[in-house]
Scaffold this active site. Structure first.
Site, short mmCIF file in Angstrom:
data_model
loop_
_atom_site.label_atom_id
_atom_site.label_comp_id
_atom_site.label_asym_id
_atom_site.label_seq_id
_atom_site.Cartn_x
_atom_site.Cartn_y
_atom_site.Cartn_z
N GLU A 101 0.81 -1.23 0.00
CA GLU A 101 0.00 0.00 0.00
C GLU A 101 0.84 1.28 0.00
OE1 GLU A 101 -2.99 -0.03 3.02
OE2 GLU A 101 -3.83 -1.94 2.40
N GLU A 143 -4.61 -8.95 1.12
CA GLU A 143 -5.37 -8.65 2.34
C GLU A 143 -6.85 -8.74 2.02
OE1 GLU A 143 -4.38 -5.03 4.43
OE2 GLU A 143 -2.22 -5.42 4.20
#
Length: 813
Positions: free
Chosen positions: A437, A512
């Site tokens: 991220e 995720e």
């Protein structure tokens, strides 16, 4: 194969690490004991033992007037044994600062000068008989920005809080007087956005070896399986740190798990000048290999050797597995068999002990995940401790191994290289991750170029694996996603199909997924205590519930699978609440490893076990005749629910889903009967009396007398009929007798501000919804250890352990 002299063959077979004269050729000595600790101060140099005042770097070895000086008196410093996380020992500190919140409200960081600098010292001696050897210190993990001195001589700084490092101390060893290691740890700067701990929280080692030796993490072993045999390739980097050139022989042997000789690579002669190093490539053929797999994690031993004439001068033992891994657009294939990734993300802390886990705890936690049906573990978001990967190798758990952040500068490239070299021999590692991220770089040209540099270096160091990147993006093919081999999705699960349609050749992995927030044993939203219901009903806006993402992954081959956020609750990132909430709610299990209800959803669809589970509990005094929503998680094809013997109906179980009934509450027995492949499986919940005693459940009853082994003892409140009382909240006191110590207590309550450990005083912890936990570490004296637990209104109970075995603290690789 070249013939081996009899005494050398015996050495290989029995794993001895001595030469023909009986002298040790390489030692790895556990250095966890005998440390001293004291806080410094990031704002006041006087309280920081004059660091920043005394001119330490003007002359080599200059250390006067500081804690670095060998003559410094540390008698009043605290004595302790590593690993040590000082953050878990601190009280909670309510703060409006978001970074403090995300780190679990512990007073560590730039706002807390008095508890963010830690000094460590260790006194040790080395026998003069070893004066011809080389010596090094190995630190497996220090959080963070650690500066190290030996006898006042500065060895350097390691910035990373996660990647281990080694420093040669040969030139600074005093063979006739006491030596002193000094480590200054600066945790004022965070790295992650979650609880990270502070201090020397992983193992430390003293290494002793020859001037001609294998370099650190310099042996790379990998294999290729063809038909009924495997070629084991060995790349060994050898260095001569002697003062003159010499000729050596390098060879490699393969042993099975029992130490039986399997095969040997031909000896290769090499001449090395002083200071020169060289990489030797060899091969050993293994007939009829036993392949490492999730179900049968078979481990061989590689024994690389350096000889001078007939004398062994260096030798290591490296566990490895023979297996093949292919990551394709239609799945992950382990030894040619398709494996759907059923993974969990995890941070490294555990209830009671923070980040300073004894080695045993790694095996305990991986065992809990395996029991749930998980087959993969993502090291979120940093280099793992070596013992975690050892546990995954031994127990059969695939690993997605992740770099701390996306950066190709010399500092972070060095961290990336150390990560890969350290971990590439582990058969459990099936995929690398170059980052997570990176919102400031993931879609621009900077991120793309950084990714290309990291990916190229990964292929140089480990051409046997490939990489992914965890992107919190939907159907976006830009920047990093353009160049990364495996596209990682953090959430955005409904975009995966569209992305696959646009890019059908790129493998897709849910890096995720999920992120349901639940509090074990709670069934109503509680904004005062910061609890959320223990069912798959609440998720943040950016995430999804279990039943939203898993059916998509399970039913489509273009999903390689995915990693739940998270396997265990962890400190920090309290969501969806802030104070008094100090811990996450994301775990399938709480911070102790106690299952929440969602655990049984995943176990139903991830494991081959017969699973049938009812929630909630059935103690609802005051709600008589009011409707209670009852969930049944099961992999049975049909389930019938009964209340006090009366059927409430039979229902078909939808694939990858659960069943619900609205049941008017009546005290008694709620029973679920399922039928799976013709077999009857059942479970029940009963209305209980108040708690009358505790059931003590130790994870084992025999510990090694090595000062490091550990055991987990779980406590469950039961009534007079032995039924679990899921609402008990009694305060429990602990008393331990024998050569062992308690190192942490917990109960899984994400809003508890109770102490995790007690440096002085009596140990205690409240039950949270009927459960709590204590972790015990063995001493070095064989004998019996007894844990007694008491609580007002409960019967006193006890459990005993046997402490036995060797007290050896050296590993001879």
């Amino acid at each position: 194969m070249m013939a081996m002299r009899p005494f050398l063959l015996a050495l290989f077979l029995f794993g001895a690490c001595v030469n023909s004269s009986g002298q040790s050729v390489r030692e790895k000595i556990n250095f966890n004991e005998g440390w001293k600790f004291h806080f410094g101060n990031s704002n006041d140099p006087v309280k920081d033992f004059n660091y920043g005042i005394a001119n330490l770097f003007a002359k080599t070895g200059r250390a006067e007037r500081t804690a670095i000086d060998n003559k410094f008196d540390d008698a009043n410093w605290r004595s302790l044994q590593l690993p040590h996380d000082w953050a878990v020992e601190l009280p909670f500190a309510n703060s409006d600062n978001l970074d403090v919140k995300d780190h679990g409200y512990k007073p560590v960081g730039g706002l807390f000068p008095e508890t963010s600098i830690g000094w460590y010292r260790k006194h040790f001696s080395i026998n003069a008989v070893d004066s011809g050897k080389r010596f090094a210190l190995q630190f497996d993990g220090i959080f963070r920005n650690a500066k190290v001195w030996v006898n006042g001589y500065y060895l350097g700084t390691n910035e990373s809080g996660y990647v281990g490092f080694t420093r040669d101390i040969t030139d600074y060893v005093d063979f006739h007087h006491e030596n002193v290691i000094t480590v200054r740890v600066d945790a004022t700067q965070y790295e992650g956005w979650f609880y990270e701990g502070a201090g020397i929280y992983r193992n430390t080692w003293l290494l002793k070896y020859n001037n001609a030796h294998f370099v650190e993490d310099g042996v790379f072993v990998h294999s290729k399986v063809e038909n009924t045999q495997a070629a084991v390739f060995v790349e060994s980097t050898v260095k001569n740190e002697g003062l003159s050139g010499k000729e050596f022989s390098v060879l490699a042997n393969v042993l099975d798990r029992n130490g039986k000789y399997i095969g040997q690579a031909n000896q290769e002669k090499v001449v090395l000048n002083a200071g020169e190093s060289r990489t030797i490539k060899q091969m050993v053929m293994v007939p009829s290999p036993k392949l490492w797999s999730i179900e049968q994690p078979y481990l061989y031993r590689l024994v690389p050797v350096i000889k001078s004439g007939d004398e062994i001068i260096d030798k290591q033992t490296i566990r490895f597995g023979i297996r093949t891994v292919e990551v394709k657009a239609n799945g992950v294939f382990l030894n040619g068999k398709h494996v759907k990734i059923k993974g969990t993300n995890n941070h490294q802390d555990h209830a009671g002990i923070g980040s300073s886990l004894p080695d045993y705890m790694q095996y305990y936690r991986i065992g809990l995940l395996k029991e749930m049906g998980s087959n993969a573990y993502r090291t979120s978001h940093h280099a793992p401790t070596p013992e975690l990967l050892d546990a995954c190798d031994s127990l059969g758990m695939l690993v997605l191994d992740e770099q701390r952040l996306l950066n190709s500068s010399p500092e972070y490239m060095d961290q990336f290289e150390r990560l890969i070299k350290k971990d590439r021999n582990h058969p459990s590692v099936f995929l690398w991750s170059i980052g997570n991220e990176e919102g400031y770089a993931q879609t621009n040209s900077f991120g793309k170029r950084i990714a290309q540099t990291l990916l190229a270096r990964q292929k140089e160091l480990d051409p046997t694996r490939t990489s992914t990147y965890a992107a919190d993006l939907a159907n976006v093919f830009k920047g990093i996603n353009e160049v990364v081999p495996v596209r990682g999705f953090n959430y955005r699960q409904f975009s995966v199909a569209d992305y696959h349609k646009d890019h059908p050749e790129q493998p897709l992995l849910g890096t995720e997924m999920g992120s349901t927030v639940t509090t074990r044993g709670i069934y109503e939203k509680d904004t005062i205590n910061a609890y959320v219901p223990d069912q798959d009903i609440t998720a943040p806006w950016w995430a999804s519930k279990a039943e939203e993402w898993w059916p998509l992954a399970a039913e489509n081959d273009f999903w390689l699978g995915g990693f739940i956020w998270t396997g265990f609750d962890y400190r920090g990132e309290p969501t969806p609440y802030i104070w008094p909430n100090i811990s996450s709610h994301f775990g399938i299990m709480d911070a102790c490893g106690f299952p929440k209800n969602i655990y049984y959803y995943y176990q139903s669809w991830w494991s081959d076990k017969d699973v049938i589970h009812i929630s909630p509990h059935w103690n609802w005094t005051g709600k008589e005749n009011q409707p209670i929503k009852v969930w049944v998680n099961s992999n049975a094809q049909q389930v019938e629910l009964f209340l006090n013997g009366k059927s409430l109906g039979k229902k078909e179980m939808p694939l990858n889903k659960h069943l619900e009934w609205m049941v008017p509450y009546q005290a008694g027995t709620l029973k679920a009967v399922g039928y799976r492949n013709g077999r009857k499986i059942e479970t029940s919940r009963e209305t209980t009396e108040t708690a009358s005693s505790l059931v003590l459940s130790p994870s084992k009853t025999v510990l090694l007398a090595n000062g490091q082994d550990a055991v987990v003892v779980n406590f469950t409140a039961v009534d007079s009929k032995g039924r679990e009382v899921a609402i008990a909240d009694n305060l429990i006191q602990f008393k331990l007798e024998g050569d062992a110590k308690m190192i942490g207590v917990g109960n899984g309550d994400p809003s508890s501000h109770e102490a995790d450990n007690f440096l002085s005083g009596n140990w205690q912890r409240k039950l949270f919804n009927g459960k709590c936990q204590v972790i015990i570490q063995a001493g070095k004296n064989a004998g019996n250890v007894k844990l007694t637990v008491t609580s007002e209104g409960l019967k006193t109970n006890a459990v005993s352990f046997t402490v036995a075995g060797s007290t050896q603290n050296a590993i001879n690789p």
